[in-house]
Structure formats: C-alpha cells, structure tokens
Motif scaffolding. Sequence first.
Motif, PDB file in Angstrom:
ATOM      1  N   VAL A   9      66.345  82.660  60.074  1.00  0.00           N
ATOM      2  CA  VAL A   9      65.953  81.235  59.194  1.00  0.00           C
ATOM      3  C   VAL A   9      65.637  80.304  59.950  1.00  0.00           C
ATOM      4  O   VAL A   9      65.000  79.171  59.707  1.00  0.00           O
ATOM      5  CB  VAL A   9      66.909  80.857  58.104  1.00  0.00           C
ATOM      6  CG1 VAL A   9      68.104  80.155  58.730  1.00  0.00           C
ATOM      7  CG2 VAL A   9      66.293  80.169  56.924  1.00  0.00           C
ATOM      8  N   ALA A  10      66.238  80.409  61.166  1.00  0.00           N
ATOM      9  CA  ALA A  10      65.999  79.006  62.094  1.00  0.00           C
ATOM     10  C   ALA A  10      65.503  79.399  63.399  1.00  0.00           C
ATOM     11  O   ALA A  10      65.863  78.965  64.562  1.00  0.00           O
ATOM     12  CB  ALA A  10      67.421  78.507  62.354  1.00  0.00           C
ATOM     13  N   GLY A  58      63.899  66.064  53.575  1.00  0.00           N
ATOM     14  CA  GLY A  58      63.054  67.109  53.899  1.00  0.00           C
ATOM     15  C   GLY A  58      63.104  67.400  55.471  1.00  0.00           C
ATOM     16  O   GLY A  58      63.785  66.611  56.326  1.00  0.00           O
ATOM     17  N   GLY A  59      62.491  68.328  55.891  1.00  0.00           N
ATOM     18  CA  GLY A  59      62.405  68.780  57.343  1.00  0.00           C
ATOM     19  C   GLY A  59      63.605  69.546  57.891  1.00  0.00           C
ATOM     20  O   GLY A  59      64.363  70.103  57.072  1.00  0.00           O
ATOM     21  N   TRP A  60      63.744  69.661  59.324  1.00  0.00           N
ATOM     22  CA  TRP A  60      64.818  70.485  59.899  1.00  0.00           C
ATOM     23  C   TRP A  60      66.082  69.514  60.435  1.00  0.00           C
ATOM     24  O   TRP A  60      65.826  68.435  60.610  1.00  0.00           O
ATOM     25  CB  TRP A  60      64.178  70.925  61.157  1.00  0.00           C
ATOM     26  CG  TRP A  60      65.046  71.594  62.082  1.00  0.00           C
ATOM     27  CD1 TRP A  60      65.651  70.759  63.004  1.00  0.00           C
ATOM     28  CD2 TRP A  60      65.417  72.546  62.319  1.00  0.00           C
ATOM     29  NE1 TRP A  60      66.523  71.511  63.884  1.00  0.00           N
ATOM     30  CE2 TRP A  60      66.436  72.529  63.533  1.00  0.00           C
ATOM     31  CE3 TRP A  60      65.374  73.949  61.907  1.00  0.00           C
ATOM     32  CZ2 TRP A  60      67.390  73.930  63.978  1.00  0.00           C
ATOM     33  CZ3 TRP A  60      65.911  75.190  62.210  1.00  0.00           C
ATOM     34  CH2 TRP A  60      66.774  75.016  63.508  1.00  0.00           C
ATOM     35  N   ILE A  61      67.142  69.938  60.025  1.00  0.00           N
ATOM     36  CA  ILE A  61      68.302  69.381  60.396  1.00  0.00           C
ATOM     37  C   ILE A  61      69.098  70.156  61.329  1.00  0.00           C
ATOM     38  O   ILE A  61      69.200  71.567  61.039  1.00  0.00           O
ATOM     39  CB  ILE A  61      69.162  68.911  59.366  1.00  0.00           C
ATOM     40  CG1 ILE A  61      70.226  68.051  59.626  1.00  0.00           C
ATOM     41  CG2 ILE A  61      69.691  70.130  58.405  1.00  0.00           C
ATOM     42  CD1 ILE A  61      71.017  67.315  58.235  1.00  0.00           C
ATOM     43  N   ASN A  62      69.786  69.649  62.415  1.00  0.00           N
ATOM     44  CA  ASN A  62      70.755  70.434  63.173  1.00  0.00           C
ATOM     45  C   ASN A  62      71.930  69.365  63.426  1.00  0.00           C
ATOM     46  O   ASN A  62      72.725  68.891  62.540  1.00  0.00           O
ATOM     47  CB  ASN A  62      70.511  71.301  64.545  1.00  0.00           C
ATOM     48  CG  ASN A  62      69.576  70.478  65.418  1.00  0.00           C
ATOM     49  OD1 ASN A  62      68.358  70.052  65.213  1.00  0.00           O
ATOM     50  ND2 ASN A  62      70.069  70.317  66.541  1.00  0.00           N
ATOM     51  N   ASP A  63      72.332  69.393  64.686  1.00  0.00           N
ATOM     52  CA  ASP A  63      73.765  68.901  65.009  1.00  0.00           C
ATOM     53  C   ASP A  63      73.978  67.201  64.319  1.00  0.00           C
ATOM     54  O   ASP A  63      72.915  66.588  64.118  1.00  0.00           O
ATOM     55  CB  ASP A  63      73.736  68.311  66.495  1.00  0.00           C
ATOM     56  CG  ASP A  63      73.597  69.506  67.100  1.00  0.00           C
ATOM     57  OD1 ASP A  63      73.206  70.800  66.876  1.00  0.00           O
ATOM     58  OD2 ASP A  63      73.321  69.437  68.721  1.00  0.00           O
ATOM     59  N   VAL A  64      75.078  66.972  64.127  1.00  0.00           N
ATOM     60  CA  VAL A  64      75.828  65.840  63.553  1.00  0.00           C
ATOM     61  C   VAL A  64      75.755  64.907  64.874  1.00  0.00           C
ATOM     62  O   VAL A  64      76.293  65.440  66.087  1.00  0.00           O
ATOM     63  CB  VAL A  64      77.282  66.183  63.057  1.00  0.00           C
ATOM     64  CG1 VAL A  64      77.829  64.712  62.708  1.00  0.00           C
ATOM     65  CG2 VAL A  64      77.216  67.034  61.878  1.00  0.00           C
ATOM     66  N   ASN A  65      75.207  63.891  64.866  1.00  0.00           N
ATOM     67  CA  ASN A  65      75.409  62.797  65.752  1.00  0.00           C
ATOM     68  C   ASN A  65      75.951  61.619  65.251  1.00  0.00           C
ATOM     69  O   ASN A  65      75.921  60.981  64.213  1.00  0.00           O
ATOM     70  CB  ASN A  65      73.876  62.339  66.250  1.00  0.00           C
ATOM     71  CG  ASN A  65      72.917  63.479  66.852  1.00  0.00           C
ATOM     72  OD1 ASN A  65      71.938  63.263  66.845  1.00  0.00           O
ATOM     73  ND2 ASN A  65      73.625  64.552  67.215  1.00  0.00           N
ATOM     74  N   ALA A  66      76.829  60.955  66.200  1.00  0.00           N
ATOM     75  CA  ALA A  66      77.468  59.672  66.040  1.00  0.00           C
ATOM     76  C   ALA A  66      77.796  59.076  64.652  1.00  0.00           C
ATOM     77  O   ALA A  66      77.584  58.132  63.987  1.00  0.00           O
ATOM     78  CB  ALA A  66      76.403  58.490  66.432  1.00  0.00           C
ATOM     79  N   GLY A  84      58.646  69.330  59.903  1.00  0.00           N
ATOM     80  CA  GLY A  84      58.389  70.767  59.736  1.00  0.00           C
ATOM     81  C   GLY A  84      59.639  71.358  59.525  1.00  0.00           C
ATOM     82  O   GLY A  84      60.725  70.637  59.621  1.00  0.00           O
ATOM     83  N   LEU A  85      59.955  72.591  59.173  1.00  0.00           N
ATOM     84  CA  LEU A  85      61.049  73.461  59.098  1.00  0.00           C
ATOM     85  C   LEU A  85      61.630  74.200  60.072  1.00  0.00           C
ATOM     86  O   LEU A  85      62.598  75.038  60.009  1.00  0.00           O
ATOM     87  CB  LEU A  85      60.722  74.525  57.991  1.00  0.00           C
ATOM     88  CG  LEU A  85      60.154  73.980  56.590  1.00  0.00           C
ATOM     89  CD1 LEU A  85      59.925  74.944  55.617  1.00  0.00           C
ATOM     90  CD2 LEU A  85      60.789  72.393  56.236  1.00  0.00           C
ATOM     91  N   ALA A 312      67.719  77.589  54.039  1.00  0.00           N
ATOM     92  CA  ALA A 312      66.789  76.922  54.100  1.00  0.00           C
ATOM     93  C   ALA A 312      66.036  76.832  52.745  1.00  0.00           C
ATOM     94  O   ALA A 312      66.391  77.674  52.001  1.00  0.00           O
ATOM     95  CB  ALA A 312      65.870  77.248  55.122  1.00  0.00           C
ATOM     96  N   GLY A 313      65.018  75.796  52.447  1.00  0.00           N
ATOM     97  CA  GLY A 313      64.554  75.789  51.172  1.00  0.00           C
ATOM     98  C   GLY A 313      62.847  75.760  51.465  1.00  0.00           C
ATOM     99  O   GLY A 313      62.236  75.871  52.502  1.00  0.00           O
ATOM    100  N   THR A 314      62.218  75.115  50.285  1.00  0.00           N
ATOM    101  CA  THR A 314      60.640  75.117  50.526  1.00  0.00           C
ATOM    102  C   THR A 314      60.327  73.682  51.340  1.00  0.00           C
ATOM    103  O   THR A 314      59.358  73.939  52.092  1.00  0.00           O
ATOM    104  CB  THR A 314      60.131  74.868  49.139  1.00  0.00           C
ATOM    105  OG1 THR A 314      60.713  73.421  48.451  1.00  0.00           O
ATOM    106  CG2 THR A 314      60.192  76.016  48.275  1.00  0.00           C
ATOM    107  N   VAL A 315      61.236  72.775  51.316  1.00  0.00           N
ATOM    108  CA  VAL A 315      60.958  71.509  52.273  1.00  0.00           C
ATOM    109  C   VAL A 315      61.944  71.300  53.223  1.00  0.00           C
ATOM    110  O   VAL A 315      61.882  70.280  53.959  1.00  0.00           O
ATOM    111  CB  VAL A 315      60.385  70.351  51.253  1.00  0.00           C
ATOM    112  CG1 VAL A 315      59.289  70.739  50.540  1.00  0.00           C
ATOM    113  CG2 VAL A 315      61.597  69.921  50.565  1.00  0.00           C
ATOM    114  N   TRP A 316      62.986  71.981  53.279  1.00  0.00           N
ATOM    115  CA  TRP A 316      64.082  71.578  54.201  1.00  0.00           C
ATOM    116  C   TRP A 316      64.570  72.798  54.891  1.00  0.00           C
ATOM    117  O   TRP A 316      64.660  74.006  54.283  1.00  0.00           O
ATOM    118  CB  TRP A 316      65.084  70.941  53.517  1.00  0.00           C
ATOM    119  CG  TRP A 316      65.613  72.002  52.209  1.00  0.00           C
ATOM    120  CD1 TRP A 316      65.024  72.069  50.917  1.00  0.00           C
ATOM    121  CD2 TRP A 316      66.875  72.617  52.184  1.00  0.00           C
ATOM    122  NE1 TRP A 316      65.627  73.146  50.200  1.00  0.00           N
ATOM    123  CE2 TRP A 316      67.072  73.389  50.816  1.00  0.00           C
ATOM    124  CE3 TRP A 316      67.923  72.660  53.225  1.00  0.00           C
ATOM    125  CZ2 TRP A 316      67.667  74.347  50.731  1.00  0.00           C
ATOM    126  CZ3 TRP A 316      68.704  73.979  52.869  1.00  0.00           C
ATOM    127  CH2 TRP A 316      68.713  74.692  51.620  1.00  0.00           C
TER     128      TRP A 316
END
Length: 651
Positions: A9-10, A58-66, A84-85, A312-316
């Motif tokens: 998925v990623a 919306g979009g791609w997310i990864n690491d937690v910051n600050a 983007g995804l 993941a989904g359609t926009v995230w």
Amino acid sequence: MRRRVRTAVATLAAAAGIAGVMVQSGSAGTVQDYPEFPYPVTNYQEDNRGQFHFSSRGGWINDVNAPLYYDGEYHLYYQHNPHGLQWDTMHWGHATSTDLVHWKQQPIALEPGVHPGDLWSGGGVVDTANVSGLKDGEDDPIVVYSGTNGVQIFYSTDGGYTFRTYDGGRKVVVPQGTSRDPKVFWDEESGTWGMVVWSDGGGNGADFYTSDDLLNWTFASRYGADWLFECPDFFAVPLDGDPANVKWVLNDGSGEYVVGDWDGTTFTADDPAPQKFNQVETYAGSSYYAGLTFENLPDDRIVSMAWQGQNAGTVWTGNHTFPVEMRLETVDGRPTVLSTPIDEIAGLRTSTQTWKARMLDPGRARELLAGVEADTVEIEAEFEVVGRTPARFGFRLGTGEDGWFDHEVVYDSATQTLDGVPLPLEDGKVRLRLLVDRGQLEIFGNDGRLYRSLNVNFDSMPGDDAMELYVEGRVRLTNLAVHQLGSIWGGESTLASNLGGKWYTDSGVWSDASGGKQGTSGGDAFYLNTTSGTDFTYEADVTLRSGVAAALTFRSNRDASRHYTANVDAHANVIKLWRPGRDIATYPLDVEYGRTYHLKVVAVGPRIQVYLDDAAEPVIDAVDDTITSGQFGLNVYNGTAVIDDVQVSEP
C-alpha cells in the motif's frame, strides 16, 4: 526522512533521487503561498478510514514531527505529500487539537518553495524563556528542526501556524556521514538544551549536541549502536513513579530503545541490548514506526504517537496511532517502558455495556456478545485461568457467517503468550484492552506491558461488525466492558458559539459530543476561550449528566486560578455564583440530571446577575468587585456535563 517502504500500500517508487526545492527565504509564508490548503472535501466515513485515529484530510502521511503543546493547543506536525498517495517531496503537514483526540486540519507548516531544504523529519520545542531571542509579539517562539546531512532551523512567532527560516537556512549542525531526524530536548538537571541526531558516520548511532540558546550547538558525544537507525527520540522519565530516580530513554524509528543515564553531555545505557515499545515487526511503512513524544506538556505525562503505514483510501494514505501515555517501570528486574491509551479516550465513549464475573466454556463465550457491534469500540477485559488445564481465549473481531472473522486476539495460558508474544499471567490473571477502529487495531496487555499496533481493514459495512468472545477449554471472566466510541471527525467542534477566540483545555477532559462540548473531571475542569470581557451578557445551555456541577466561567485568567463561575449544583441543589475562596450567592433549585438549563450572566462593573431559563428577573443579584475583567469559559466539577450555544453580547 527518505526511505523505501516495504508494503504494497505504501510503495515508494518515486523515492530515489527526490529532494526538496532549495530556496533561500526568510519569509514565514501565508496561506496563499500554500496551494494545498484548504484541502478538498473528503469522506471521513470511508470503509477503512480510522474514526478515532488521525489521518490527513488528503494525501500521503508518514512520520510524526515536532509534537508539542502550546497555549491550550496540541500541535501535531507530520511528514506529508499533499499532492499524491505515495511518498514524494516532503512537506510538514499540521493539525491541532484541544484534547489530543479531536484534530483539526491546518495549513501546511513547512512548504517547499517557501522554506529551504528537503524538510524531512524533525522535532521542535516551545522557547518559553525566549533564550533564542526570536520572540516577536505576544507568543513564545516555537522552534523546529529539520534537514538531512545537516540541521536547519525554522521558527514560528504566531503560536505554531506559520514558520520563518532561521539565518537563511544555514545548517547549524553537520554530523559526519549521512544524517537526519534531529530531536531537541530540555535537560532540567543541567539547565541546557540537547539535540540528538541520527547519523551513520562510523556506523549507526546518535550524535548529541548541547546549546544554551537553541541556535548555537556544540558537539557533546556520540552513542553508537548497530540497531539504532533513524528517527531518534530521547526523553526523561521517572522510574517506578519516583521523581528522585529519573532515567533517560533513547529510541530509534523502529521503537527499539535502551534506558540509562544522561550527565548533560553523555548518555550511558544500563544495558546495551535494546527492548521494543511495540511488539510488532517495525520498519518504515509498517503498522508502527517513527514515533515521537510531545514536548512542553502541561502535566507530567510522556505522550507519544507514531506512524501506521499500512492503510489507504481514495484520497489518503497512512494514519497515526492513537496517543499513548508512556511510563517506566521495573519489570523482571529491568526498567521497561509500558504504554497505555491516554485518559482522554473516555471522552469518545458514547455508551458502555458491562458483564459480571462468570465461568466460560466455548458455548457460553460464543453467546455472550451476541448482538454487540464492534465498528469502533474499546474493549476492557480481565480473565483468570483456573485449574491446571490450559485454555486459549480472546476476541474474534469482524465476525460473519460460517465462522468468518477479520482478526482474532488470542491468549494462550499454556505458553503465556498473547498473539505469540510473551505476556506472563499476574496472579493467574491477564488483562486485555483493545482499541478497534475501521482500519486499525491496538492491543494492550497487563496495563501496557504488551503494546501492539496493527493495521486491519475491518469490513465496517452494516451486518459485518459483530464480535465474539472465543474460548477453548474453560476460563473465568472476571470483568468485561465494551465502550462504543464516537468519531473524531465532523467539523471543528460540536460547540455552537459566537466567541471568536481560541478554545483550549485548561483541565479535565473536553470532547465533542452530541449536543455540544462535553466535559468530564474528578475535580474542577475548565475549558477556556482566549476572548476576554469586562461588561457583557454571557449565556449558554447547560446539561449536567452526572456528578456535582456544570457552569459558565467568566472574567477568568489564563489558567482559571482566578475567575467567577455561575453553576448548576446537583449536590447542594442550588444555582451558585462563586469565585476561588468565596461562595458569593446561591439560589435554591431542585437540580435534575439530564435536564438542560439555560444560564445567563449579566456583568456590569461589580454587579453580577444570574438568570435561569430566560426568566425576566435574575435568581442571583450580587455585588463583588474582586475581578474586573477576564476570559470566558466553561466549567464542570466532579462529573460530566454538556454545554452548548455559548453566546456573548452587550449587557
């Protein structure tokens, strides 16, 4: 950070060769500079979108910051591709919350083209003493750190919403080899700031730096360890709750950690063999990675969130774990980090079913939870293994016809393992706590001794959200509770109000609920707005659900240590006007739980009038000249209440 994720998925097909746009700019940027915001309308009800786990609109997310707390708000920044995804040129996304549970999407915090560098992972702090000299206005500076192969500084002077680039993006620290993911911390004992940065100069490890002003950094030492790879965190925590015995925890992106001592320049591990926060396979893009602890919290808690990449989904794409409180306890003679959900989860509970102690065999267990929905729930259970015959027991989630289920959580008393992970019985008992969301499952065993975060795409369509208590052999159920959990989505707040300032939690647990803002506390709980008033009319609908009192607070200072409050008091059966140190006036009333009362306060100079249910005459008409002006707010005392339709007008 920049890496290749190993999940379908990623897939980071575009990761190689991507770097941020290098622009030398001192500008903070405006919302107009950030074309990704506002995000398009998104469907938070998608089948596998977490209802109480944060994901970007919306979009791609990864690491937690600050992650940090400032002025009544929790700020969550995160690695983000809003276009983007999949992973691509990194931005710092941003969300805020007043209760660590309900999150509001904010504009991009760090933006390629506005801020220089590649803007990968990093940490941040609140400079409450202005040692950096960056303060420009009323807000304390918020200073964040990012960059690879050298650390860059960005700072905010508006409470963490927009950021300026420090010194044109000059790298203030350049470790040897490849480096990234700076995290800054405060050392109370030495009275200095510290920074930990991952680098592979001479092998995997962490470089430590110190500073007096958050801007100029001096190399202090290096901790080398083959296991220590990217995204380090470093925090102090008392051992076994003893404030006189503070230890330091050093961890990497996979959640492997060691415990030891920090003397102001050097970290020494008690045992170099690492343990793990989370008992799953951890790698970039797995169901647990790159967690960070919050800075500047208003209490003594250690709170952490991490990246879950297998959803993941359609926009995230991707989400974060539910916040957990970490504590350090001696387990089998070794200091060990235990994790449990933050107490604020109680504010999401919409209903609760409980079952008393009983013996269970396969048939009785299978029938016990018939008809109980498991779409978004919290399960708390304790089992006692009796006799010498081993038993296997646990929960099957997302059950359907013909024995189908989406996932099961099983304890084996013969091996004393939960899902194959060691979890010894305690006095013959095991305690389980599950957080079941649409695409996420978090498992806690024996009050945090075991912690597992999983991405499980539960089928949340109607008719497929049942669950089953599963038993092989015989086991005694000591207690069981199933809490249905509401969604964290659905707008900024369920509180209707014409106050234009920021709402923030000063104390207690405040959450969005049907019919307004719900407050819960074992003592005084205040939910305050930054708007102040001197002479005014202040009114709202107040519904006391349980406990002692619910109220309107006014002319308050920032931490509610000084205020006036007009409440509905069910224990004394009165309407009461009071301030700390004095009950000013009361009016007798047979208070009913669940009934909505309309309270109105008219304050002009020292005269304060309290009206009930739109009556023409006040039930309290008093004079007190102690406090002349201050902030508006809400109050609950030793109970739970919902308050709504908060309005302020001319007196």
